[in-house]
Design an enzyme around this catalytic site. Structure first.
Site, PDB file in Angstrom:
ATOM      1  N   HIS A 196    -108.974  52.519  65.981  1.00  0.00           N
ATOM      2  CA  HIS A 196    -109.831  51.350  65.801  1.00  0.00           C
ATOM      3  C   HIS A 196    -109.341  50.484  64.631  1.00  0.00           C
ATOM      4  O   HIS A 196    -109.302  49.262  64.719  1.00  0.00           O
ATOM      5  CB  HIS A 196    -111.255  51.830  65.545  1.00  0.00           C
ATOM      6  CG  HIS A 196    -112.209  50.715  65.515  1.00  0.00           C
ATOM      7  ND1 HIS A 196    -112.782  50.197  66.641  1.00  0.00           N
ATOM      8  CD2 HIS A 196    -112.617  49.956  64.489  1.00  0.00           C
ATOM      9  CE1 HIS A 196    -113.531  49.180  66.303  1.00  0.00           C
ATOM     10  NE2 HIS A 196    -113.457  49.007  65.001  1.00  0.00           N
ATOM     11  N   CYS A 220     -97.417  46.286  79.045  1.00  0.00           N
ATOM     12  CA  CYS A 220     -98.747  45.796  78.660  1.00  0.00           C
ATOM     13  C   CYS A 220     -99.461  46.750  77.719  1.00  0.00           C
ATOM     14  O   CYS A 220    -100.613  46.537  77.379  1.00  0.00           O
ATOM     15  CB  CYS A 220     -99.603  45.527  79.897  1.00  0.00           C
ATOM     16  SG  CYS A 220     -99.968  47.004  80.847  1.00  0.00           S
TER      17      CYS A 220
END
Ligand code: PEP
Ligand code: MG
Length: 553
Positions: A187, A485
């Site tokens: 995160h 990606c």
């Protein structure tokens, strides 16, 4: 002192360290142990007051920000007020337990439950522990721990950062972020990338740096240095500021210095993120994670509802740009009520992504119908790819369904078996997109969420680079597009390697587009090929990064 961490967001910063307070002082906790309440109801009322104060604090902060940060804070406020937690605390108190141990038992219970659920829920354990520390602080009468707001621009050091901490960071006051734990997909890394703050994670030993010590942080090499020459450090940081200004002014489209075009695309999650990404200098969307619009849904959205969401995402990218929609990647780290198989022993290796269609083909058919309808109504060129594909047969069946609906089919390369079969995959689909986050996890047999395995969950690992090289080479031979990606595409240095290997498009968080585009503009295709060779020849990620930096110098 020199500490080597994992570089996440490039950039050099020099400033005084500010330490995030993580623990409630032990002395305050000890002193609280002698506090007695007349009865369990009085203790519960003290808990209620403290939990409400913590929740109100989160809610107030949520009001001062917007977007993802506000959502993160609102979710934390909800967790602090959680009725299930309160009833477990009450149960302990009624059984004669003291207040702080009651809170600990309740938190442990939920932390265990979240961990077992895995994926995104497991990540919420960090929030839960953050809330526990804050409630404890309120109860014992000290300030809530967390990230101090620095008065002067500083380098923020922490063991780990809770989403509620990172959501509020002010990039004008936080020069760099260094955490002892965390990997490239943690995160902290995602928020730092969004804010464009130089960031190093997994810097074990950063805890030894004292508050106020001047620290030189290099988010490109992952080095965190104390005692560096101040003059030299200031020059390095100033030079880097010039480089960052050039990045801020980059406006695309991307090409190497000798004019080889590289398509830069955005990763989007839903309608709001697509609308924001549409303003970035990108040529479309390389990864629309459709499942992220449905994380909280117990029932499958109708074809019409899905089509409306997809059409809004597509509409944001009209004017000659294209969108690659990925079919539901439910399961594992993204449990979704209406799709995920419950109670799997090992969900990362279980029925996730395309595998959900094995016993529920209608789920995939309905989603493809919705995508086709959105594509037709918006008129935007739409490619569709499946996640978690392991065999050519799976790719072939998927491609047939996509073609039936007039769309362009592709598959993600996330499983080593798919990379090894890339050439055959390209016989049945029109494009490939390498999901380096999962490809790394499965190649290295290392959970992408495991903060203590960050050295393995690194796309610079030679084994991962070899599989990427194989996949890219298959694309060059077949003359079909092969993109990346996963997070690897957002690393400017690694982007040069990928282009050198033959990758034709890079899709990333919009915040990473300018740094990657500016870096590609500084090197030639021959430089990229040399960098790719150097990376493949290296024995480990650290050596690969050094070799590539040298090759591009
Ligand atoms: C990947 O695995 O690299 C990827 C892009 O998919 P996700 O991160 O959504 O699993
Ligand atoms: Mg993936």
């Amino acid at each position: 002192m020199k500490i080597q961490g994992t570089p996440v967001v490039p950039g050099v910063a020099y400033g005084p360290a500010v330490l995030a307070r993580e623990e409630v002082p032990a002395a305050a906790i000890e002193a609280f142990a002698s506090v007695t309440f007349p009865d369990a109801a009085a203790a519960l009322s003290a808990y209620d007051d403290a939990a409400a104060a913590v929740a109100d604090g989160f809610a107030a902060k949520a009001m001062s920000v917007s977007g993802a940060a506000a959502e993160v804070l609102a979710a934390s406020a909800g967790l602090a007020r959680d009725k299930g937690m309160r009833s477990l605390v009450r149960k302990q108190l009624n059984a004669g337990e003291q207040l702080l141990p009651s809170l600990q038992i309740a938190v442990e219970h939920f932390a265990g439950m979240f961990t077992q659920m895995g994926g995104l829920m497991a990540e919420r354990v960090t929030d839960l522990r953050d809330i526990e520390r804050r409630i404890t602080a309120r109860l014992v009468g000290v300030a809530e721990p967390g990230v101090p707001v620095p008065v002067d621009p500083s380098v923020l050091l922490a063991k780990d950062l809770a989403p509620s901490d990172t959501a509020l960071l002010d990039p004008s006051l936080v020069l760099a972020l260094v955490t002892g734990l965390g990997g490239p997909t943690s995160h902290t890394a995602i928020i730092a990338r969004q804010l464009g703050i130089p960031c190093v994670v997994g810097a074990t030993g950063a805890g030894r740096i004292a508050d106020g010590t001047w620290v030189l942080v290099d988010g490109t090499t992952g080095l965190v240095v104390t005692g560096a020459d101040p003059e030299e450090s200031r020059t390095l940081a100033a030079d880097d500021a010039v480089r960052r200004d050039a990045i801020a002014g980059w406006s695309g489209p991307a090409a190497t210095a000798d004019g080889v075009h590289v398509k830069l695309l955005a990763n989007v999650a839903d309608v709001p993120t697509a609308q924001t990404a549409a303003h970035a200098p990108v040529e479309g969307v390389g990864l629309f994670r459709t499942e992220l619009s449905f994380l909280n849904r117990a029932d499958e959205p109708s074809v019409e509802e899905q089509a409306a969401i997809y059409a809004d995402v597509l509409a944001a990218f009209g004017q000659g740009r294209h969108v690659v929609a990925r079919t539901l990647d439910a399961g594992s780290d993204k449990p979704i009520g209406f799709a995920t198989h419950k109670g799997e022993e090992n969900p990362a290796l279980g029925v996730r992504g395309l595998r959900l269609s094995f016993d529920n083909p209608d789920l995939l058919d309905r989603q493809l119908d919705a995508i086709a309808s959105a594509s037709a109504s918006s008129g935007v060129e739409t490619w569709v790819m499946a996640p978690m594909v392991a065999t050519v047969a799976e790719a072939g069946e998927f491609a047939a369904k996509v073609r039936e609906r007039g769309l362009k089919p592709g598959v993600m390369i996330e499983v080593p078996s798919a990379a090894l079969q890339a050439a055959r995959m390209l016989e049945v689909v029109d494009f490939l997109s390498i999901g380096t986050n999962d490809l790394t996890q499965y190649t290295m047999a290392a959970d992408r969420m495991a903060t203590d395995l960050a050295h393995l969950t690194d796309a610079w690992q030679p084994a991962v680079l070899q599989l990427i090289a194989m996949t890219a080479a298959a694309g060059v031979t077949a003359r079909k597009p092969v993109g990346v990606c996963g997070e690897a595409a957002a690393d400017p240095l690694l982007a040069c390697v990928l282009v050198g290997l033959g990758i034709t498009s890079l899709s990333m968080a919009p915040a990473a587009v300018r740094p990657v585009g500016a870096q590609l503009g500084r090197v030639t295709m021959a430089d990229c090929r040399r960098a790719a060779e150097a990376a493949l020849a290296a024995l480990d990620p650290e050596a690969a990064r050094i070799a590539v930096r040298d090759a591009l110098a």
